[in-house]
Write a protein that holds these residues in place. Structure first.
Motif, PDB file in Angstrom:
ATOM      1  N   ARG A 124       4.913  96.677  51.669  1.00 14.17           N
ATOM      2  CA  ARG A 124       5.109  97.362  52.934  1.00 14.17           C
ATOM      3  C   ARG A 124       5.841  96.438  53.890  1.00 14.17           C
ATOM      4  O   ARG A 124       5.621  95.216  53.887  1.00 14.17           O
ATOM      5  N   MET A 125       6.713  97.065  54.703  1.00 14.61           N
ATOM      6  CA  MET A 125       7.489  96.281  55.659  1.00 14.61           C
ATOM      7  C   MET A 125       7.713  97.140  56.897  1.00 14.61           C
ATOM      8  O   MET A 125       8.343  98.195  56.826  1.00 14.61           O
ATOM      9  N   LEU A 126       7.172  96.687  58.021  1.00 17.84           N
ATOM     10  CA  LEU A 126       7.301  97.395  59.286  1.00 17.84           C
ATOM     11  C   LEU A 126       8.221  96.600  60.193  1.00 17.84           C
ATOM     12  O   LEU A 126       8.038  95.384  60.379  1.00 17.84           O
ATOM     13  N   ILE A 143       5.409  92.037  57.134  1.00 19.74           N
ATOM     14  CA  ILE A 143       5.645  92.153  55.692  1.00 19.74           C
ATOM     15  C   ILE A 143       4.294  92.048  55.002  1.00 19.74           C
ATOM     16  O   ILE A 143       3.555  91.075  55.184  1.00 19.74           O
ATOM     17  N   THR A 144       3.975  93.034  54.161  1.00 22.01           N
ATOM     18  CA  THR A 144       2.719  93.076  53.401  1.00 22.01           C
ATOM     19  C   THR A 144       3.062  93.116  51.926  1.00 22.01           C
ATOM     20  O   THR A 144       3.967  93.851  51.493  1.00 22.01           O
ATOM     21  N   GLY A 145       2.307  92.330  51.151  1.00 20.33           N
ATOM     22  CA  GLY A 145       2.563  92.319  49.709  1.00 20.33           C
ATOM     23  C   GLY A 145       1.579  91.434  48.993  1.00 20.33           C
ATOM     24  O   GLY A 145       0.532  91.042  49.536  1.00 20.33           O
ATOM     25  N   GLU A 146       1.976  91.046  47.712  1.00 16.27           N
ATOM     26  CA  GLU A 146       1.110  90.177  46.926  1.00 16.27           C
ATOM     27  C   GLU A 146       1.978  89.250  46.088  1.00 16.27           C
ATOM     28  O   GLU A 146       3.130  89.571  45.747  1.00 16.27           O
ATOM     29  N   THR A 147       1.401  88.090  45.776  1.00 15.15           N
ATOM     30  CA  THR A 147       2.073  87.098  44.938  1.00 15.15           C
ATOM     31  C   THR A 147       1.046  86.464  44.022  1.00 15.15           C
ATOM     32  O   THR A 147      -0.146  86.835  44.063  1.00 15.15           O
TER      33      THR A 147
END
Length: 552
Positions: free
Chosen positions: A485-487, A495-499
């Motif tokens: 997700r990116m607002l 920026i939302t995510g995973e690594t």
């Protein structure tokens, strides 16, 4: 609807019954009967008379009573008991082999006439007023230093204890105040006491035969109280009720029974009445009113008709007061419709008529149908059941109330948790915005973001698509990153995510800091997912307003 009252005068030789009804304007005697006690019960021996019938009377009624009355007068004198002595047995009980413990109790001989009365008078919609034999009642006059009824009720048993022939706990006691003036503010009391077991058996017999009594008064008491309704009576009066083997005298003072006395008279009626009145009047003047001012002495009861004119003249000479036979049907001011039937016998029926009149008028007085012996109404009979149902309903209400309270508290906790989470998310997205209604504010902000086209210009003419390209180019090839997700707005990028690891999150932060359009890049949140063992992150980058052109 007319109200119907059945007066039942219980005597040692039978039951006198009068059915009285009241309309809008007057009262009418609908029917009457004398139901004798017979050694060999014969339902046909009872005689029922109606005020509207012209049928001739049978010989088994008043004539038989008159015949038995003459035999009483001629019996030899067998003495009399002490005044007020409670009789353990009366003529009602004198049956060979009958005892107090018999299944039908001490009133067995009354069962047949009472059943006849129930059959003739249909008591289902009728209130029954019943008399209790005076020979089974002890009368006592007391003077108390107070007149409050509640105080009298509390102290009366202690005052009566040494005066009664049996323990006061075994007696049912009722009283009335006489209303006589007292200099110390006290009260003169007339108390009446009856054995509880005897009264319980009496009520049980009446109830079992379908004649549940509404009131139970001493025999002759209602007749005495009815003297207040006699046309030409103004002062104090005396009622002498003569029954088989029994004489009862009531003295009325100020409209109330001031003294009562009952005694047996197995001998001469004239001598017994003379002795009774002499003693009673003397006691009344010595203890209550010195100058009684008696105006008339009324004679009533089934045997009063057997006194001849010369007997009455003899009584007047001995007592010094005028005597007269009572006929309530003709003399009371009670709105009674005249009865055109010569078969009516005043001495035989006045007791039952007086009971019905007193019940219909609702006049107060001595009544044994109270306290433990009070009539059970439909409500009182079902009261235990309703109380149990009420307890069950209360328990159910408490259970559901507790359940609702627990659910409410659980829901309130969940709402508070969700509200906290909403505020936390809002602060992470809009840290510079004051929180008032986080859900509404977040929806508004998201709607504003959604309204902006993906390729729209921002910050120095750069388009969002260009910013996405910059972010994509800045991520190294060997760094495993999944942006979910990116607002983007005019001030910042979320920026939302995973690594794969937390180290990769720090590395990604450093790489994004090199983008010319980004100012400060911060890690908002970063944590390892226990299920996937990957690092979830949320980054925030401030946009430089002066930035422009292609960063590459």
């Amino acid at each position: 609807m007319a109200r119907r009252i059945l007066g039942l005068d219980i005597r040692s030789d039978g039951v006198a019954a009068v059915l009285l009804s009241s309309g809008l304007r007057d009262r009418e005697v609908d029917a009457w009967a004398f139901l004798p006690i017979a050694d060999e019960p014969d339902p046909g021996s009872a005689r029922l008379k109606s005020a509207e019938s012209d049928a001739s009377a049978s010989e088994a009624g008043v004539d038989n009573a008159a015949a038995s009355s003459e035999s009483v007068i001629t019996e030899p004198d067998k003495g009399e008991p002490e005044d007020g002595k409670l009789a353990a047995k009366t003529d009602l009980n004198e049956v060979p082999g009958q005892t107090e413990d018999s299944p039908s109790g001490p009133w067995r001989r009354l069962r047949r006439p009472l059943m006849d009365a129930a059959r003739h008078f249909s008591p289902e919609d009728t209130a029954c007023a019943v008399s209790f034999p005076a020979m089974n009642v002890s009368f006592r006059n007391l003077r108390l230093p107070f007149s409050t009824p509640s105080k009298i009720i509390r102290i009366l048993p202690f005052e009566l204890e040494p005066l009664l022939p049996a323990p006061v706990d075994s007696m049912m006691v009722d009283f009335q105040t006489l209303g006589l003036p007292s200099p110390d503010g006290g009260a003169e009391i007339l108390a009446a006491a009856v054995d509880r077991e005897l009264l319980a058996d009496f009520i049980g017999l009446l109830t079992n035969t379908g004649l549940e009594p509404h009131t139970i008064r001493v025999s002759g008491y209602a007749t005495a109280m009815s003297l207040n309704l006699v046309h030409d009576t103004t002062g104090n009066t005396v009622l002498v009720e003569i029954r088989k083997n029994q004489i009862t005298a009531y003295i009325l003072a100020g409209g109330k029974v001031g003294m009562a006395r009952s005694m047996r008279h197995p001998g001469s009626t004239v001598q017994a009445v003379t002795r009774m009145l002499t003693q009673t009047l003397t006691a009344f003047e010595e203890n209550l009113i010195p100058d009684a001012g008696i105006e008339n002495i009324f004679l009533s009861g089934p045997l009063s008709a057997c006194l001849k004119d010369e007997d009455i003249a003899h009584l007047e000479q001995r007592i010094g007061l005028p005597f007269r036979r009572l006929d309530l049907r003709r003399e009371v001011r009670a709105g009674l419709t005249p009865i055109k039937d010569e078969d009516w016998s005043p001495g035989q029926m006045d007791g039952a008529l007086a009971l019905a009149l007193m019940e219909m008028d609702g006049r107060p007085g001595l009544n044994f149908r109270k306290g433990d012996f009070a009539r059970k109404t439909a409500w009182s009979a079902q009261k235990p059941l309703f109380l149990r149902l009420g307890v069950y309903a209360l328990l159910i209400a408490l259970f559901f109330g507790a359940d609702a309270l627990i659910r409410h508290r659980m829901a309130a906790g969940k709402i508070a948790e969700l509200k906290g989470r909403t505020e936390a998310v809002f602060r992470s997205l809009f840290p510079d915005t004051r929180i008032k209604a986080p859900l509404h504010q977040m929806k508004t902000a998201l709607d504003e973001l959604r309204s902006e086209p993906a390729g729209a210009d921002f910050s120095g003419g750069n388009r969002m698509i260009d910013l996405l390209d910059m972010v994509s180019r800045s991520v190294p090839v060997d760094l495993e990153v999944d942006i979910t997700r990116m607002l983007i707005n005019e001030k910042q990028v979320l920026i939302t995510g995973e690594t794969d690891t937390m180290t990769s999150v720090d590395r990604l932060q450093g790489e994004l800091s090199g983008i010319p359009l980004f100012g400060q890049v911060e890690i908002v949140t970063a944590k390892t997912d226990p299920k996937t063992q990957k690092a979830d992150f949320k980054l925030k980058a401030d946009l430089k307003r002066a930035a422009g052109g292609d960063p590459s």
